[in-house]
Design a protein around this motif. Structure first.
Motif, PDB file in Angstrom:
ATOM      1  N   MET A   1       0.969  -1.280  -0.048  1.00 21.90           N
ATOM      2  CA  MET A   1       0.142  -0.108   0.109  1.00 21.90           C
ATOM      3  C   MET A   1       0.937   1.193   0.016  1.00 21.90           C
ATOM      4  O   MET A   1       2.005   1.207   0.698  1.00 21.90           O
ATOM      5  CB  MET A   1      -0.814  -0.112   1.272  1.00 21.90           C
ATOM      6  N   THR A   2       0.701   2.226  -0.834  1.00 18.07           N
ATOM      7  CA  THR A   2       1.203   3.413  -1.007  1.00 18.07           C
ATOM      8  C   THR A   2       1.038   4.490   0.229  1.00 18.07           C
ATOM      9  O   THR A   2      -0.039   4.251   1.018  1.00 18.07           O
ATOM     10  CB  THR A   2       0.739   4.417  -2.229  1.00 18.07           C
ATOM     11  N   GLU A   3       2.049   4.934   0.787  1.00 17.53           N
ATOM     12  CA  GLU A   3       1.922   5.803   2.060  1.00 17.53           C
ATOM     13  C   GLU A   3       1.116   6.997   1.718  1.00 17.53           C
ATOM     14  O   GLU A   3       1.172   7.851   0.523  1.00 17.53           O
ATOM     15  CB  GLU A   3       3.213   6.210   2.553  1.00 17.53           C
ATOM     16  N   SER A   4       0.295   7.606   2.589  1.00 17.75           N
ATOM     17  CA  SER A   4      -0.451   8.676   2.460  1.00 17.75           C
ATOM     18  C   SER A   4       0.499   9.768   2.346  1.00 17.75           C
ATOM     19  O   SER A   4       1.159  10.095   3.384  1.00 17.75           O
ATOM     20  CB  SER A   4      -1.571   8.687   3.323  1.00 17.75           C
ATOM     21  N   LYS A   5      -0.084  10.946   1.675  1.00 16.62           N
ATOM     22  CA  LYS A   5       0.684  12.139   1.399  1.00 16.62           C
ATOM     23  C   LYS A   5      -0.104  13.041   2.157  1.00 16.62           C
ATOM     24  O   LYS A   5      -1.672  12.948   2.205  1.00 16.62           O
ATOM     25  CB  LYS A   5       1.101  12.581   0.012  1.00 16.62           C
ATOM     26  N   LYS A   6       0.139  14.278   2.816  1.00 13.40           N
ATOM     27  CA  LYS A   6      -0.385  15.309   3.289  1.00 13.40           C
ATOM     28  C   LYS A   6      -0.353  16.473   2.386  1.00 13.40           C
ATOM     29  O   LYS A   6       0.528  17.185   2.361  1.00 13.40           O
ATOM     30  CB  LYS A   6       0.105  15.577   4.593  1.00 13.40           C
ATOM     31  N   LEU A   7      -1.628  16.927   2.206  1.00 16.18           N
ATOM     32  CA  LEU A   7      -1.958  18.321   1.753  1.00 16.18           C
ATOM     33  C   LEU A   7      -2.468  19.236   2.460  1.00 16.18           C
ATOM     34  O   LEU A   7      -3.583  18.883   3.029  1.00 16.18           O
ATOM     35  CB  LEU A   7      -2.715  18.386   0.327  1.00 16.18           C
ATOM     36  N   LEU A   8      -1.861  20.330   2.874  1.00 11.91           N
ATOM     37  CA  LEU A   8      -2.489  21.539   3.782  1.00 11.91           C
ATOM     38  C   LEU A   8      -2.810  22.410   3.069  1.00 11.91           C
ATOM     39  O   LEU A   8      -1.898  23.063   2.046  1.00 11.91           O
ATOM     40  CB  LEU A   8      -1.290  21.726   4.700  1.00 11.91           C
ATOM     41  N   ILE A   9      -4.217  22.832   3.398  1.00 15.45           N
ATOM     42  CA  ILE A   9      -4.874  24.136   2.612  1.00 15.45           C
ATOM     43  C   ILE A   9      -4.876  25.155   3.715  1.00 15.45           C
ATOM     44  O   ILE A   9      -5.421  24.819   4.898  1.00 15.45           O
ATOM     45  CB  ILE A   9      -5.926  23.749   2.049  1.00 15.45           C
ATOM     46  N   ILE A  10      -4.083  26.170   3.630  1.00 16.19           N
ATOM     47  CA  ILE A  10      -4.400  27.430   4.718  1.00 16.19           C
ATOM     48  C   ILE A  10      -5.068  28.486   3.883  1.00 16.19           C
ATOM     49  O   ILE A  10      -4.349  28.986   2.834  1.00 16.19           O
ATOM     50  CB  ILE A  10      -2.786  27.997   5.009  1.00 16.19           C
ATOM     51  N   ALA A  11      -6.213  28.976   4.374  1.00 13.82           N
ATOM     52  CA  ALA A  11      -7.062  29.748   3.545  1.00 13.82           C
ATOM     53  C   ALA A  11      -7.890  30.828   4.400  1.00 13.82           C
ATOM     54  O   ALA A  11      -8.313  30.461   5.435  1.00 13.82           O
ATOM     55  CB  ALA A  11      -8.134  29.020   2.770  1.00 13.82           C
ATOM     56  N   HIS A  12      -7.506  32.103   4.153  1.00 15.35           N
ATOM     57  CA  HIS A  12      -8.336  33.006   4.604  1.00 15.35           C
ATOM     58  C   HIS A  12      -9.540  33.192   3.750  1.00 15.35           C
ATOM     59  O   HIS A  12      -9.423  33.954   2.657  1.00 15.35           O
ATOM     60  CB  HIS A  12      -7.433  34.412   4.778  1.00 15.35           C
ATOM     61  N   ALA A  13     -10.606  33.014   4.379  1.00 14.67           N
ATOM     62  CA  ALA A  13     -12.130  33.141   3.652  1.00 14.67           C
ATOM     63  C   ALA A  13     -12.868  33.867   4.400  1.00 14.67           C
ATOM     64  O   ALA A  13     -13.915  33.278   5.057  1.00 14.67           O
ATOM     65  CB  ALA A  13     -12.396  31.700   3.443  1.00 14.67           C
ATOM     66  N   PRO A  14     -12.807  35.237   4.498  1.00 12.78           N
ATOM     67  CA  PRO A  14     -13.740  36.124   5.338  1.00 12.78           C
ATOM     68  C   PRO A  14     -15.129  36.419   4.767  1.00 12.78           C
ATOM     69  O   PRO A  14     -16.051  36.867   5.623  1.00 12.78           O
ATOM     70  CB  PRO A  14     -13.004  37.076   5.595  1.00 12.78           C
ATOM     71  N   SER A  15     -15.483  35.965   3.529  1.00 15.12           N
ATOM     72  CA  SER A  15     -16.605  36.372   3.088  1.00 15.12           C
ATOM     73  C   SER A  15     -17.365  35.074   2.516  1.00 15.12           C
ATOM     74  O   SER A  15     -17.021  33.929   2.500  1.00 15.12           O
ATOM     75  CB  SER A  15     -16.546  37.209   1.811  1.00 15.12           C
ATOM     76  N   GLU A  16     -18.600  35.170   2.135  1.00 13.70           N
ATOM     77  CA  GLU A  16     -19.243  33.928   1.445  1.00 13.70           C
ATOM     78  C   GLU A  16     -18.627  33.669   0.166  1.00 13.70           C
ATOM     79  O   GLU A  16     -18.591  32.548   0.040  1.00 13.70           O
ATOM     80  CB  GLU A  16     -20.945  34.583   1.269  1.00 13.70           C
ATOM     81  N   ASN A  17     -18.298  34.535  -0.522  1.00 14.07           N
ATOM     82  CA  ASN A  17     -17.487  33.939  -1.886  1.00 14.07           C
ATOM     83  C   ASN A  17     -16.262  33.444  -1.549  1.00 14.07           C
ATOM     84  O   ASN A  17     -15.952  32.531  -2.308  1.00 14.07           O
ATOM     85  CB  ASN A  17     -17.524  35.321  -2.776  1.00 14.07           C
ATOM     86  N   THR A  18     -15.566  33.964  -0.627  1.00 15.89           N
ATOM     87  CA  THR A  18     -14.092  33.279  -0.459  1.00 15.89           C
ATOM     88  C   THR A  18     -14.339  31.937   0.115  1.00 15.89           C
ATOM     89  O   THR A  18     -13.527  30.992   0.142  1.00 15.89           O
ATOM     90  CB  THR A  18     -13.049  34.361   0.366  1.00 15.89           C
ATOM     91  N   GLN A  19     -15.499  31.901   1.146  1.00 14.41           N
ATOM     92  CA  GLN A  19     -15.623  30.547   1.501  1.00 14.41           C
ATOM     93  C   GLN A  19     -16.114  29.777   0.622  1.00 14.41           C
ATOM     94  O   GLN A  19     -15.736  28.466   0.565  1.00 14.41           O
ATOM     95  CB  GLN A  19     -16.919  30.547   2.589  1.00 14.41           C
ATOM     96  N   LYS A  20     -16.827  29.795  -0.515  1.00 14.48           N
ATOM     97  CA  LYS A  20     -17.117  29.214  -1.711  1.00 14.48           C
ATOM     98  C   LYS A  20     -16.013  28.681  -2.482  1.00 14.48           C
ATOM     99  O   LYS A  20     -15.896  27.580  -2.928  1.00 14.48           O
ATOM    100  CB  LYS A  20     -18.099  29.895  -2.540  1.00 14.48           C
ATOM    101  N   MET A  21     -15.063  29.644  -2.473  1.00 19.23           N
ATOM    102  CA  MET A  21     -13.828  29.293  -3.162  1.00 19.23           C
ATOM    103  C   MET A  21     -12.884  28.508  -2.379  1.00 19.23           C
ATOM    104  O   MET A  21     -12.378  27.308  -3.285  1.00 19.23           O
ATOM    105  CB  MET A  21     -13.039  30.689  -3.327  1.00 19.23           C
TER     106      MET A  21
END
Length: 156
Positions: A1-21
């Motif tokens: 089995m392949t070892e799992s990799k980790k993708l980190l998402i750091i997001a500033h999403a202060p509005s409804e539209n940026t939360q959708k993004m």
């Protein structure tokens, strides 16, 4: 089995539209076809150096504020720069900007700081300019999917 990799998402999403993004990036990165990538998302204030050090790749998301990145995203770099400096060299990353204007200053700032960290930009920055458009969500989802698929395939 392949070892799992980790993708980190750091997001500033202060509005409804940026939360959708942010959600679109998460949806792309969490696509059911991607089996060996663990996706973690943190808001800037909760991001610690250990989170970045543990990541195999990162996606940064920020708004353009007064021609610069959001202050909370800058705070991540202020707190994490030196603890990560010698431990994350070559870290693959990508970023997206929700820019009300042109995003130039924000892009320049992120590229300057990440160059100092010696991170490796693996996709062209996604800069969503002007009035909000539904197409921004498609582009964000594509960004998340491309990063996760590339990480899983060992391309990045």
């Amino acid at each position: 089995m392949t070892e799992s990799k980790k993708l980190l998402i750091i997001a500033h999403a202060p509005s409804e539209n940026t939360q959708k993004m942010w959600k679109a990036v998460m949806d792309g990165a969490s696509n059911s076809d991607i089996e060996n990538v663990q996706v973690q998302s943190l808001p800037p204030l909760q991001t610690q150096p250990e989170d970045i050090i543990a990541a195999d790749a990162i996606i940064l998301g920020t708004t353009e504020n007064l021609g610069y990145m959001a202050g909370l995203m800058k705070d991540v770099f202020d707190r994490c720069y030196y603890p990560c400096l010698d431990k994350t060299e070559g870290l693959p990353f990508a970023f997206y900007i929700r820019a009300g204007h042109d995003g130039t200053g924000t892009r320049r700032a992120i590229e300057s700081i990440t160059k100092g960290l010696r991170w490796r930009l693996v996709q062209d920055p996604l800069i969503c300019r002007g009035d909000f458009q539904a197409a921004f969500l498609d582009h964000c989802e594509e960004l998340g999917l491309a990063m996760a698929a590339s990480l899983e395939a060992g391309i990045i």
